[in-house]
Motif scaffolding. Structure first.
Motif, PDB file in Angstrom:
ATOM      1  N   TYR A 145      -8.143  87.607  50.957  1.00 30.85           N
ATOM      2  CA  TYR A 145      -9.588  87.889  51.727  1.00 30.85           C
ATOM      3  C   TYR A 145      -9.707  89.463  51.056  1.00 30.85           C
ATOM      4  O   TYR A 145      -8.669  90.133  50.853  1.00 30.85           O
ATOM      5  N   PRO A 146     -11.102  89.638  50.812  1.00 38.84           N
ATOM      6  CA  PRO A 146     -11.093  91.204  50.240  1.00 38.84           C
ATOM      7  C   PRO A 146     -11.302  92.274  51.333  1.00 38.84           C
ATOM      8  O   PRO A 146     -11.986  92.163  52.241  1.00 38.84           O
ATOM      9  N   LYS A 147     -10.328  93.186  51.123  1.00 40.66           N
ATOM     10  CA  LYS A 147     -10.208  94.064  52.224  1.00 40.66           C
ATOM     11  C   LYS A 147     -11.479  95.064  51.984  1.00 40.66           C
ATOM     12  O   LYS A 147     -11.764  95.694  53.238  1.00 40.66           O
ATOM     13  N   HIS A 148     -11.925  95.081  50.881  1.00 46.57           N
ATOM     14  CA  HIS A 148     -13.039  96.248  50.730  1.00 46.57           C
ATOM     15  C   HIS A 148     -14.030  95.179  50.241  1.00 46.57           C
ATOM     16  O   HIS A 148     -13.908  94.262  49.283  1.00 46.57           O
ATOM     17  N   ILE A 149     -15.374  95.339  50.749  1.00 45.89           N
ATOM     18  CA  ILE A 149     -16.577  94.642  50.254  1.00 45.89           C
ATOM     19  C   ILE A 149     -17.699  95.849  50.381  1.00 45.89           C
ATOM     20  O   ILE A 149     -18.130  96.439  51.025  1.00 45.89           O
ATOM     21  N   GLU A 150     -18.198  95.935  48.974  1.00 47.60           N
ATOM     22  CA  GLU A 150     -19.405  97.004  48.614  1.00 47.60           C
ATOM     23  C   GLU A 150     -20.668  96.172  48.284  1.00 47.60           C
ATOM     24  O   GLU A 150     -20.216  95.030  47.468  1.00 47.60           O
ATOM     25  N   PHE A 151     -21.542  96.425  48.950  1.00 48.74           N
ATOM     26  CA  PHE A 151     -22.982  95.588  48.683  1.00 48.74           C
ATOM     27  C   PHE A 151     -23.729  96.615  47.730  1.00 48.74           C
ATOM     28  O   PHE A 151     -23.769  97.482  47.823  1.00 48.74           O
ATOM     29  N   VAL A 152     -24.187  95.560  46.618  1.00 48.82           N
ATOM     30  CA  VAL A 152     -24.753  96.298  45.510  1.00 48.82           C
ATOM     31  C   VAL A 152     -25.959  95.737  45.129  1.00 48.82           C
ATOM     32  O   VAL A 152     -26.366  94.272  45.360  1.00 48.82           O
ATOM     33  N   VAL A 209     -30.334  87.908  50.077  1.00 45.76           N
ATOM     34  CA  VAL A 209     -31.252  88.027  51.143  1.00 45.76           C
ATOM     35  C   VAL A 209     -31.560  89.504  51.265  1.00 45.76           C
ATOM     36  O   VAL A 209     -30.675  90.224  51.008  1.00 45.76           O
ATOM     37  N   ASP A 210     -32.580  90.011  51.746  1.00 45.00           N
ATOM     38  CA  ASP A 210     -32.895  91.482  51.948  1.00 45.00           C
ATOM     39  C   ASP A 210     -32.682  91.924  53.034  1.00 45.00           C
ATOM     40  O   ASP A 210     -32.354  93.089  53.295  1.00 45.00           O
ATOM     41  N   ASP A 211     -32.894  91.154  54.269  1.00 43.83           N
ATOM     42  CA  ASP A 211     -32.450  91.576  55.591  1.00 43.83           C
ATOM     43  C   ASP A 211     -31.096  91.041  56.232  1.00 43.83           C
ATOM     44  O   ASP A 211     -31.081  89.745  56.327  1.00 43.83           O
ATOM     45  N   TYR A 212     -30.202  91.816  56.285  1.00 40.75           N
ATOM     46  CA  TYR A 212     -28.987  91.347  56.675  1.00 40.75           C
ATOM     47  C   TYR A 212     -28.055  92.591  57.115  1.00 40.75           C
ATOM     48  O   TYR A 212     -28.420  93.815  57.208  1.00 40.75           O
ATOM     49  N   ASP A 213     -27.203  92.104  57.988  1.00 40.36           N
ATOM     50  CA  ASP A 213     -26.259  93.134  58.866  1.00 40.36           C
ATOM     51  C   ASP A 213     -24.824  93.339  58.011  1.00 40.36           C
ATOM     52  O   ASP A 213     -24.268  92.755  57.984  1.00 40.36           O
ATOM     53  N   PRO A 214     -24.888  94.539  57.371  1.00 42.74           N
ATOM     54  CA  PRO A 214     -23.810  94.692  56.293  1.00 42.74           C
ATOM     55  C   PRO A 214     -22.273  94.453  57.107  1.00 42.74           C
ATOM     56  O   PRO A 214     -21.589  93.794  56.621  1.00 42.74           O
ATOM     57  N   GLU A 215     -22.207  95.081  58.340  1.00 44.77           N
ATOM     58  CA  GLU A 215     -20.816  94.650  59.002  1.00 44.77           C
ATOM     59  C   GLU A 215     -20.948  93.398  59.248  1.00 44.77           C
ATOM     60  O   GLU A 215     -19.583  92.758  59.343  1.00 44.77           O
ATOM     61  N   GLY A 216     -21.712  92.788  59.892  1.00 49.22           N
ATOM     62  CA  GLY A 216     -21.620  91.438  60.188  1.00 49.22           C
ATOM     63  C   GLY A 216     -21.452  90.619  58.930  1.00 49.22           C
ATOM     64  O   GLY A 216     -20.623  89.596  58.888  1.00 49.22           O
TER      65      GLY A 216
END
Length: 569
Positions: free
Chosen positions: A538-545, A513-520
Motif C-alpha cells: 500500500y502507498p504510505k505516502h499519497i500526494e494529489f497533483v 473529480v474536483d470536489d473531494y476530501d483529501p484525507e478521506g
C-alpha cells in the motif's frame, strides 16, 4: 509486388509454427506504401484541417507530391544517408516528407511539435540533421536553436510563400517548383530509414537507428493487433497519438498504407471525448490505436453506441498497461469490438500483443509473443532463463535480425549492452534448430512474468522496482490498484527513502473529480490497495497533483516523480 508479411493464419499456434520473415532483396518503403496497390487512385489520407476543412489524398497524389519534395531536397543538397528532421503533427506534410526522404535514400528523424527548445535542439544536433521540415508552430523555436545545430543547412516550413520568413523555404513553393518522376533510391531492407529517439524515461534520450525492415515488422504486428482487419485493404485507421511516435507512425499510419488502407489525420491540441466519437462516426473509422489514457477519457461518455453510428471493430492500445476496468468497459459498452494491448520498444519493434481472433484477452496482460519472435524471461543479474511464474527481465530474439534496430547513434557501448548471446532458445517460435542456435537476443530492461498459459505480464522497468521492507514491488501493480478507485484519473508510483523500510511507496494521484476530501480519499485508496494487493504494497505516502509528468508518448515519467519536489502526505 506484394511484400505481404503476415498471412491470415487461422490459429495462433499455426502462426507461431509456420510464420517466417521473408523479406525482399530490394525494398523501398516509399514504393511499398504508394505504388504496389492495385488501385493507386483510392484515398490513402483524409485530412481534417484545424479549421474544419477536409482534404483527401490518393496514393497517386502522395506519390506525386513526395516526388516533387524529393527533387527539392536534392537541390538543397540532401542525399543518401543524410538526416532530415520531420517536426510536423498529423498533417499531410509529415508522411510526404518521410516518403521524399526515402526516395532519396535519406534518413528521417521523426520529432514531435510538443518538444520544447532544449529537447528539439538536442535531437537535431545529436542526429546531425542536414535539413528539417517544420510546422509553423515550431518555426520560431528552430530559429532560436539554429546556431546550436551546426549540421543544419536548410529549414523548410509548412505554409504558403507569403508567410515564410527569413531564409526558410516554403514547403508548397518547393513542391510547385519541381516535377515528379525522380529516380527512387535503390534500397534494401538494410538501408538506413530513421533515427527515432527514446522517450528519455530512464535517462538521456538515445537515437535509435533503424533500417527499412522496420516498417515491414510494424506492418506485420499491426495486422495482428488490429485482428486481421487490414487484410482486405478497406479499413480506415485513426489514432490520437502524435505521428512522431513509432507505434503511431509505423504501427498505424504506414502499416495502413502497406496494407492498402486509408488513414485519418486530425491534428488537435486537446483530446475531447465527444469530438473523438464524432470523428470516428464521420469517417467510419474501423480500427483505432488508442493509448490507455485516451481510452479512459472515452469512458466518460455515456452510451456511445446509442449516441453515435460507429463502425469501430478494434481498439489497439500500448504505452502503458491496460487496466481491467478499461477492458471490461470495452466489452460491456460495444458490440463485437476487440481490445488488443500490445508491447514494443523504440529499438525492438512490436513483439508481444493480444489478438482477440486467436486467444482471449486477459486484462492487464501484455499478451503473447507475436509470430516471428521468441521471448525469454531471464534473471537480470545472471542472464539465466527463469521458470514460468517468476519475475525477470524480458529478452527477445527476432526471426530476422533486420526488423530490430541497428544501433544507438554514436553510442556503441550502449548498443552492445542491449544485445546478448547468452540466452538459451526454447524452440517455441517455429524456427529450425539451426536458426534457434544463431542470432542475437535483445534485452529490454523491462521486468515481466510469463504465466503457464504463455501470457506475459508487465511488472516495471528494471530501475523502477521499489525495495520496501525486504520486498520487491513493481509500481505498475500498485498503480493499477490505485486506478481502480472511481475518483482517480491517473496515478504514478515510485519509491522514496524511508529510514525504517529502506524505501516507502509513494503514489502521485490526479483525482478524477474536483470536489473531494483529501484525507478521506487517501484512506480509501490505501484500503483499496491493501485489499487488492498485499499489506506491504500500500502507498504510505499519497500526494494529489493537478497533472503527472509524462513522456511525449504518454508514459508516466517516474524518474521525474522521484527527482521532483513534493510533500509526503
Amino acid at each position: 509486388m506484394s511484400w505481404t508479411v503476415m498471412p491470415a493464419f487461422e490459429s495462433y499456434e499455426r502462426a507461431r509454427e509456420s510464420f517466417s520473415w521473408d523479406l525482399p532483396d530490394e525494398y523501398n518503403p516509399a514504393v511499398d506504401f504508394l505504388r504496389k496497390h492495385e488501385d493507386t487512385s483510392q484515398t490513402a489520407l483524409r485530412y481534417e484541417t484545424p479549421e474544419g476543412g477536409l482534404e483527401t489524398y490518393s496514393f497517386d497524389e502522395l506519390d506525386d507530391r513526395s516526388d516533387r519534395l524529393a527533387a527539392a531536397l536534392a537541390d538543397l543538397g540532401v542525399g543518401a544517408g543524410d538526416r532530415v528532421g520531420v517536426v510536423i503533427p498529423q498533417k499531410p506534410g509529415n508522411p510526404i516528407t518521410h516518403l521524399a526522404n526515402w526516395k532519396l535514400g535519406a534518413v528521417s528523424v521523426p520529432l514531435t511539435v510538443l518538444f520544447g527548445r532544449d529537447a528539439l535542439q538536442y535531437r537535431l544536433a545529436d542526429s546531425e540533421a542536414k535539413a528539417v521540415v517544420v510546422d509553423p508552430s515550431v518555426r520560431e523555436t528552430v530559429d532560436e536553436i539554429r546556431e546550436e545545430c551546426p549540421a543544419l543547412e536548410a529549414v523548410i516550413e509548412l505554409d504558403d510563400g507569403d508567410a515564410v520568413r527569413g531564409d526558410a523555404h516554403s514547403f508548397e513553393e518547393l513542391i510547385a517548383a519541381h516535377e515528379p518522376g525522380i529516380d527512387v533510391y535503390d534500397a534494401t531492407p538494410e538501408t538506413p530509414t530513421a533515427i527515432m529517439y527514446t522517450s528519455g524515461s530512464t535517462g538521456p534520450p538515445k537515437g535509435v537507428r533503424h533500417s527499412h525492415a522496420l516498417w515491414l515488422g510494424r506492418a506485420a504486428a499491426a495486422y495482428n493487433y488490429f485482428d486481421g482487419g487490414l487484410a482486405d485493404g478497406e479499413a480506415t485507421l485513426w489514432t490520437p497519438a502524435d505521428w512522431a511516435w513509432g507505434a503511431a507512425l509505423g504501427g498505424t499510419l504506414f502499416a495502413a498504407w502497406h496494407h492498402g488502407c486509408s488513414v485519418v489525420g486530425w491534428p488537435r491540441d486537446e483530446f475531447d471525448p465527444d469530438d473523438v466519437y464524432d470523428l470516428l462516426e464521420r469517417h467510419d473509422v474501423t480500427e483505432a490505436f488508442m493509448p490507455p489514457t485516451a481510452l479512459r477519457l472515452l469512458m466518460g461518455v455515456d452510451d456511445p453506441e446509442d449516441r453515435y453510428d460507429l463502425s469501430i471493430r478494434t481498439f489497439a492500445s500500448a504505452g502503458e498497461p491496460l487496466t481491467s476496468e478499461v477492458v471490461d468497459w470495452v466489452g460491456s459498452t460495444f458490440d463485437d469490438v476487440a481490445i488488443n494491448e500490445f508491447y514494443g520498444q523504440t529499438e525492438l519493434n512490436l513483439v508481444v500483443g493480444n489478438a482477440a481472433r486467436w486467444f482471449d484477452t486477459r486484462p492487464g496482460s501484455m499478451g503473447k509473443p507475436l509470430p516471428g519472435y521468441e521471448i525469454a524471461v531471464v534473471d537480470p543479474e545472471t542472464g539465466e532463463r527463469l521458470e514460468r511464474g517468476e519475475v525477470g527481465e524480458l529478452a527477445v530474439k527476432p526471426g530476422d535480425r533486420r526488423v530490430f534496430f541497428d544501433e544507438y547513434h554514436g553510442l556503441p557501448e550502449k548498443t552492445a549492452n542491449k544485445r546478448t548471446e547468452d540466452v538459451p532458445a526454447s524452440g517455441a517460435s517455429g524456427e529450425s534448430e539451426e536458426q534457434r542456435s544463431s542470432g542475437r537476443w535483445f534485452l529490454t530492461d523491462d521486468l515481466v512474468e510469463r504465466d503457464e498459459d504463455g501470457y506475459v505480464w508487465f511488472h516495471s522497468r528494471a530501475d523502477d522496482v521499489i525495495l520496501t521492507s525486504g520486498y520487491r514491488v513493481g509500481p505498475t501493480e500498485v498503480e493499477d490498484a490505485v486506478l481502480a478507485h472511481e475518483a482517480v484519473e491517473q496515478a504514478g508510483v515510485v519509491g522514496v527513502p524511508d529510514e525504517t523500510r529502506g524505501e516507502a511507496i509513494k503514489a502521485f494521484v490526479k483525482p478524477a473529480v474536483d470536489d473531494y476530501d483529501p484525507e478521506g480519499l487517501r484512506a480509501e485508496i490505501r484500503d483499496l490497495v491493501r485489499d487488492r494487493l498485499a499489506e506491504y504494497e500500500y502507498p504510505k505516502h499519497i500526494e494529489f497533483v493537478e497533472r503527472l509528468p509524462t513522456t511525449t508518448t504518454g508514459k508516466i515519467r517516474r524518474r521525474s516523480l522521484r527527482e521532483g519536489d513534493g510533500t509526503d502526505e
